[in-house]
Design a protein around this motif. Structure first.
Motif, mmCIF file in Angstrom:
data_model
loop_
_atom_site.group_PDB
_atom_site.id
_atom_site.type_symbol
_atom_site.label_atom_id
_atom_site.label_comp_id
_atom_site.label_asym_id
_atom_site.label_seq_id
_atom_site.Cartn_x
_atom_site.Cartn_y
_atom_site.Cartn_z
ATOM 1 N N ASN A 110 -11.239 42.367 6.149
ATOM 2 C CA ASN A 110 -12.523 41.780 6.549
ATOM 3 C C ASN A 110 -12.785 41.839 8.051
ATOM 4 N N GLY A 111 -11.951 42.526 8.799
ATOM 5 C CA GLY A 111 -12.185 42.713 10.224
ATOM 6 C C GLY A 111 -12.103 41.441 11.054
ATOM 7 N N CYS A 112 -11.209 40.546 10.688
ATOM 8 C CA CYS A 112 -11.050 39.305 11.465
ATOM 9 C C CYS A 112 -10.269 39.601 12.732
ATOM 10 N N ASP A 113 -10.763 39.078 13.846
ATOM 11 C CA ASP A 113 -10.135 39.307 15.157
ATOM 12 C C ASP A 113 -9.102 38.245 15.494
ATOM 13 N N LEU A 114 -9.235 37.078 14.884
ATOM 14 C CA LEU A 114 -8.368 35.943 15.191
ATOM 15 C C LEU A 114 -8.078 35.195 13.901
ATOM 16 N N ILE A 115 -6.818 34.835 13.706
ATOM 17 C CA ILE A 115 -6.394 34.010 12.578
ATOM 18 C C ILE A 115 -5.944 32.677 13.148
ATOM 19 N N VAL A 116 -6.519 31.591 12.645
ATOM 20 C CA VAL A 116 -6.165 30.252 13.109
ATOM 21 C C VAL A 116 -5.478 29.524 11.955
ATOM 22 N N LEU A 117 -4.279 29.027 12.224
ATOM 23 C CA LEU A 117 -3.485 28.335 11.216
ATOM 24 C C LEU A 117 -2.995 26.993 11.734
ATOM 25 N N GLY A 118 -2.890 26.040 10.843
ATOM 26 C CA GLY A 118 -2.268 24.769 11.179
ATOM 27 C C GLY A 118 -0.778 24.886 10.958
ATOM 28 N N ARG A 119 -0.075 23.923 11.468
ATOM 29 C CA ARG A 119 1.373 23.927 11.355
ATOM 30 C C ARG A 119 1.796 22.834 10.396
ATOM 31 N N ARG A 120 2.618 23.180 9.432
ATOM 32 C CA ARG A 120 3.184 22.187 8.512
ATOM 33 C C ARG A 120 4.610 21.932 8.922
ATOM 34 N N ARG A 121 5.016 20.710 8.796
ATOM 35 C CA ARG A 121 6.403 20.349 9.084
ATOM 36 C C ARG A 121 7.204 20.512 7.800
ATOM 37 N N LEU A 122 7.982 21.588 7.713
ATOM 38 C CA LEU A 122 8.802 21.843 6.538
ATOM 39 C C LEU A 122 10.230 21.384 6.779
ATOM 40 N N SER A 123 10.867 20.915 5.731
ATOM 41 C CA SER A 123 12.288 20.567 5.833
ATOM 42 C C SER A 123 13.075 21.871 5.946
ATOM 43 N N ARG A 124 14.336 21.774 6.301
ATOM 44 C CA ARG A 124 15.161 22.983 6.403
ATOM 45 C C ARG A 124 15.241 23.702 5.064
ATOM 46 N N LEU A 125 15.367 22.941 3.987
ATOM 47 C CA LEU A 125 15.451 23.543 2.659
ATOM 48 C C LEU A 125 14.149 24.258 2.306
ATOM 49 N N GLU A 126 13.003 23.626 2.582
ATOM 50 C CA GLU A 126 11.714 24.267 2.305
ATOM 51 C C GLU A 126 11.554 25.555 3.109
ATOM 52 N N ARG A 127 11.966 25.509 4.394
ATOM 53 C CA ARG A 127 11.877 26.711 5.232
ATOM 54 C C ARG A 127 12.767 27.818 4.679
ATOM 55 N N LEU A 128 13.969 27.436 4.210
ATOM 56 C CA LEU A 128 14.912 28.407 3.669
ATOM 57 C C LEU A 128 14.363 29.042 2.389
ATOM 58 N N VAL A 129 13.817 28.208 1.497
ATOM 59 C CA VAL A 129 13.325 28.698 0.211
ATOM 60 C C VAL A 129 11.970 29.379 0.346
ATOM 61 N N LEU A 130 11.032 28.734 1.015
ATOM 62 C CA LEU A 130 9.656 29.233 1.099
ATOM 63 C C LEU A 130 9.405 30.135 2.292
ATOM 64 N N GLY A 131 10.096 29.887 3.367
ATOM 65 C CA GLY A 131 9.757 30.551 4.617
ATOM 66 C C GLY A 131 8.531 29.877 5.196
ATOM 67 N N SER A 132 8.152 30.265 6.358
ATOM 68 C CA SER A 132 6.987 29.679 7.010
ATOM 69 C C SER A 132 5.820 30.653 6.920
ATOM 70 N N VAL A 133 4.713 30.188 6.358
ATOM 71 C CA VAL A 133 3.510 31.022 6.278
ATOM 72 C C VAL A 133 3.090 31.422 7.689
ATOM 73 N N THR A 134 3.101 30.455 8.596
ATOM 74 C CA THR A 134 2.697 30.721 9.977
ATOM 75 C C THR A 134 3.573 31.797 10.602
ATOM 76 N N ALA A 158 -5.086 41.326 14.236
ATOM 77 C CA ALA A 158 -5.709 40.089 14.676
ATOM 78 C C ALA A 158 -4.714 39.245 15.455
ATOM 79 N N ASP A 159 -5.234 38.564 16.472
ATOM 80 C CA ASP A 159 -4.417 37.576 17.163
ATOM 81 C C ASP A 159 -4.192 36.407 16.238
ATOM 82 N N VAL A 160 -3.127 35.653 16.475
ATOM 83 C CA VAL A 160 -2.814 34.482 15.659
ATOM 84 C C VAL A 160 -2.706 33.272 16.570
#
Length: 161
Positions: free
Chosen positions: A121-145, A155-157
């Motif tokens: 879609n030709g987006c120049d900038l992606i804006v994301l919020g930050r979620r506080r994930l536990s270590r286990l969540e980060r290990l299993v899911l990874g960080s979307v950001t 695109a810049d982030v």
């Protein structure tokens, strides 16, 4: 107005005065982080006269963990319908503020889907919020950001704390 941001590229071309951020994508899930990202994206869209793209990504059931639960296809369609309704309300409110807005709800891996949507879609900038994930969540899911920042080449982030 001051914007406490560091941009990877200049937000406008000094010679022409044209904004380089013509289309801003915000990953929106209704969470506190998503709301913060939306507020920052709206501020930037107004400052640069940019189009705003709102995107919610519903992960497949195989990625369900923690707060995100997608138990079956019937509930998935209800979640998508509910998400579309919420985004339509947000888009309508923002259009009332004079912004050009489009929105979509997609399913898939959130990081890959956000980057793919931005590219297509030709987006120049992606804006994301930050979620506080536990270590286990980060290990299993990874960080979307982290995934989006690592994979986005067009695109810049911007990550909003």
């Amino acid at each position: 107005m001051t914007l406490p941001l560091t941009f990877i590229k200049s937000p406008c071309d000094i010679r022409s005065g044209v904004s380089l951020y013509k289309r801003i994508l915000v990953g929106y899930d209704g969470s506190e982080g998503g709301e913060k990202a939306l507020r920052k994206a709206v501020e930037l869209a107004k400052a640069f006269s940019s189009e705003l793209c709102l995107l919610t990504v519903i992960p497949p059931s195989s990625m369900a963990f923690g707060e995100i639960v997608v138990p079956d296809a019937v509930n998935l369609s209800l979640i998508i319908e509910s998400s579309r309704k919420k985004l339509a309300e947000v888009a309508s409110r923002l259009e009332g503020e004079g912004l050009k807005v489009r929105f979509d709800v997609l399913t898939g891996d959130p990081g890959d889907t956000i980057v793919g949507y931005a590219d297509v879609n030709g987006c120049d900038l992606i804006v994301l919020g930050r979620r506080r994930l536990s270590r286990l969540e980060r290990l299993v899911l990874g960080s979307v950001t982290h995934k989006v920042a690592g994979k986005s080449t067009k695109a810049d982030v911007l990550v909003v704390p």
